[in-house]
Design an enzyme around this catalytic site. Structure first.
Site, short mmCIF file in Angstrom:
data_model
loop_
_atom_site.label_atom_id
_atom_site.label_comp_id
_atom_site.label_asym_id
_atom_site.label_seq_id
_atom_site.Cartn_x
_atom_site.Cartn_y
_atom_site.Cartn_z
CD GLU A 1 1.85 -13.29 15.60
OE1 GLU A 1 1.76 -12.13 16.05
OE2 GLU A 1 1.42 -14.30 16.19
CG LEU B 1 -6.61 -7.94 7.79
CD1 LEU B 1 -7.41 -9.05 8.45
CD2 LEU B 1 -5.26 -8.47 7.34
CB SER B 2 -7.98 -3.55 2.50
OG SER B 2 -7.74 -2.35 3.19
CG ASP C 1 -2.11 0.91 1.06
OD1 ASP C 1 -2.44 1.29 -0.09
OD2 ASP C 1 -2.71 1.28 2.09
N GLY C 2 0.28 2.33 -0.54
CA GLY C 2 0.92 3.65 -0.45
C GLY C 2 1.59 4.13 -1.72
CG ASN C 3 2.38 1.47 -4.98
OD1 ASN C 3 3.21 1.31 -4.10
ND2 ASN C 3 1.96 0.49 -5.77
CB SER D 1 -8.65 -5.35 -3.58
OG SER D 1 -9.17 -4.06 -3.85
CG ASN E 1 -7.60 -2.03 -5.56
OD1 ASN E 1 -6.70 -2.82 -5.29
ND2 ASN E 1 -7.91 -1.03 -4.74
NE ARG F 1 -3.11 -1.37 4.24
CZ ARG F 1 -4.35 -1.41 3.79
NH1 ARG F 1 -5.16 -2.35 4.21
NH2 ARG F 1 -4.78 -0.52 2.92
C1 IPE Z 1 -5.48 -2.73 -0.41
O1 IPE Z 1 -5.13 -1.41 -0.58
C2 IPE Z 1 -5.42 -3.46 -1.73
C3 IPE Z 1 -4.09 -3.65 -2.29
C4 IPE Z 1 -2.96 -3.33 -1.72
C5 IPE Z 1 -4.06 -4.28 -3.58
P1 IPE Z 1 -6.21 -0.28 -0.82
O2 IPE Z 1 -5.46 1.00 -0.92
O3 IPE Z 1 -7.08 -0.66 -1.97
O4 IPE Z 1 -7.09 -0.36 0.52
P2 IPE Z 1 -7.91 0.75 1.29
O5 IPE Z 1 -8.83 1.39 0.30
O6 IPE Z 1 -6.93 1.72 1.86
O7 IPE Z 1 -8.61 -0.01 2.37
C1 IPE Z 2 -1.33 0.16 -3.44
O1 IPE Z 2 -1.15 1.51 -3.48
C2 IPE Z 2 -1.50 -0.51 -4.78
C3 IPE Z 2 -2.88 -0.86 -5.13
C4 IPE Z 2 -3.90 -0.82 -4.33
C5 IPE Z 2 -3.12 -1.29 -6.48
P1 IPE Z 2 -2.38 2.50 -3.56
O2 IPE Z 2 -2.71 2.73 -4.99
O3 IPE Z 2 -3.50 2.03 -2.73
O4 IPE Z 2 -1.73 3.82 -2.95
P2 IPE Z 2 -2.42 4.79 -1.91
O5 IPE Z 2 -2.87 3.96 -0.75
O6 IPE Z 2 -3.54 5.48 -2.61
O7 IPE Z 2 -1.32 5.72 -1.54
MG MG Z 3 -4.05 2.31 -0.81
#
Ligand code: IPE
Ligand code: IPE
Ligand code: MG
Length: 238
Positions: free
Chosen positions: A199, A187-188, A12-14, A57, A60, A180
């Site tokens: 864990e 856990l999304s 997460d966080g890209n 997901s 997504n 995460r």
């Molecule tokens: C969870 O991240 C899904 C993936 C890392 C593929 P999200 O960015 O989609 O989740 P939320 O929206 O913060 O719960």
């Molecule tokens: C995770 O990064 C990758 C995917 C869910 C595909 P995000 O795209 O959720 O990045 P943030 O959470 O918006 O920063």
């Molecule tokens: Mg995200």
């Protein structure tokens, strides 16, 4: 050090990483693909045989179509570049999720690499694509219900192991550790059945920045935990 056999990452966080640098979100996903390579190589050097990655997901799909298309194309390019490397390293690729949702060309490329690496039994890379934990559980229930309706399964015989045999990858052991990135503590919809005794570890570091020190910190934290699975610690047994 006690290392996990199966480590799963919620990458997460890209998007935030890219926006913080004044770049489009897709640049963050591209940078995230580099982290995937780094993490796979580190997992190899730590002797962790199974790595699962939550890459996309079921939820997504609700993102803007530009981002969704960009992600699908990035996945295709990543696979094109890395398939030989997976093969050379003896890593078995497996996909879990609603693969019927994926663009046909991507699904085909994934299937090709899955077939090519199917014989490897040492290391595994599990890509969770169009994956949802509830979707997976509902599909397992549907498959059992079909067999009950046709008389193949006695409903009284349905237990945890029969149910688990209908999940996407029934032989995959549960993740020992779920990491995460980017600070969120949820856990999304990831591995809802399999996470019963996993864990959990959350780090504020964004996925594109997740590096060797961060990986080691997660493993050290894991090694310091005592997993009781509902029992008692050995010292308290007597
Ligand atoms: C969870 O991240 C899904 C993936 C890392 C593929 P999200 O960015 O989609 O989740 P939320 O929206 O913060 O719960
Ligand atoms: C995770 O990064 C990758 C995917 C869910 C595909 P995000 O795209 O959720 O990045 P943030 O959470 O918006 O920063
Ligand atoms: Mg995200």
């Amino acid at each position: 050090m006690n290392t996990p056999k199966h480590i799963a990452f919620i990458m997460d966080g890209n998007g935030r990483w890219a926006r913080a640098r004044g770049m489009p979100r897709l640049k963050g996903h591209e940078a995230g693909a580099e982290t995937v390579k780094r993490v796979l190589s580190l997992a190899g050097s730590y002797g962790i045989p199974i790595v699962s990655l939550y890459a996309f997901s079921v939820e997504n799909w609700s993102r803007p179509s530009l981002e969704v298309r960009g992600l699908m194309s990035l996945l295709g390019r990543f696979l094109e570049r890395e398939a030989d490397e997976l093969f050379d390293k003896g890593i078995r690729l497996r996909v879990m999720g609603r693969r019927e949702d994926l663009p046909a060309a991507l699904d085909k490329a994934l299937a090709k690499t899955e077939e090519r690496t199917a014989g490897f039994s040492g290391r595994q890379l599990v890509l969770c694509l169009s994956y949802g934990g509830r979707t997976e559980i509902a599909a397992a229930a549907r498959s059992l219900a079909r067999d009950v309706a046709s008389g193949l399964v006695d409903p009284e015989k349905i237990d945890e192991s029969l149910f688990a045999s209908r999940l996407y990858l029934p032989d995959l052991p549960d993740p020992d550790l779920i990491v995460r990135t980017s600070g969120e503590r949820r856990l999304s919809n990831f591995l809802l059945w399999q996470c019963a005794y996993s864990e959990l570890y959350s780090t504020p570091v964004a996925w594109p920045d997740f590096g060797e020190d961060d990986f080691r910190a997660a493993l050290e934290d894991f090694a310091s935990r005592q997993r009781r699975f509902g029992g008692l610690e050995p010292a308290a047994q007597a």
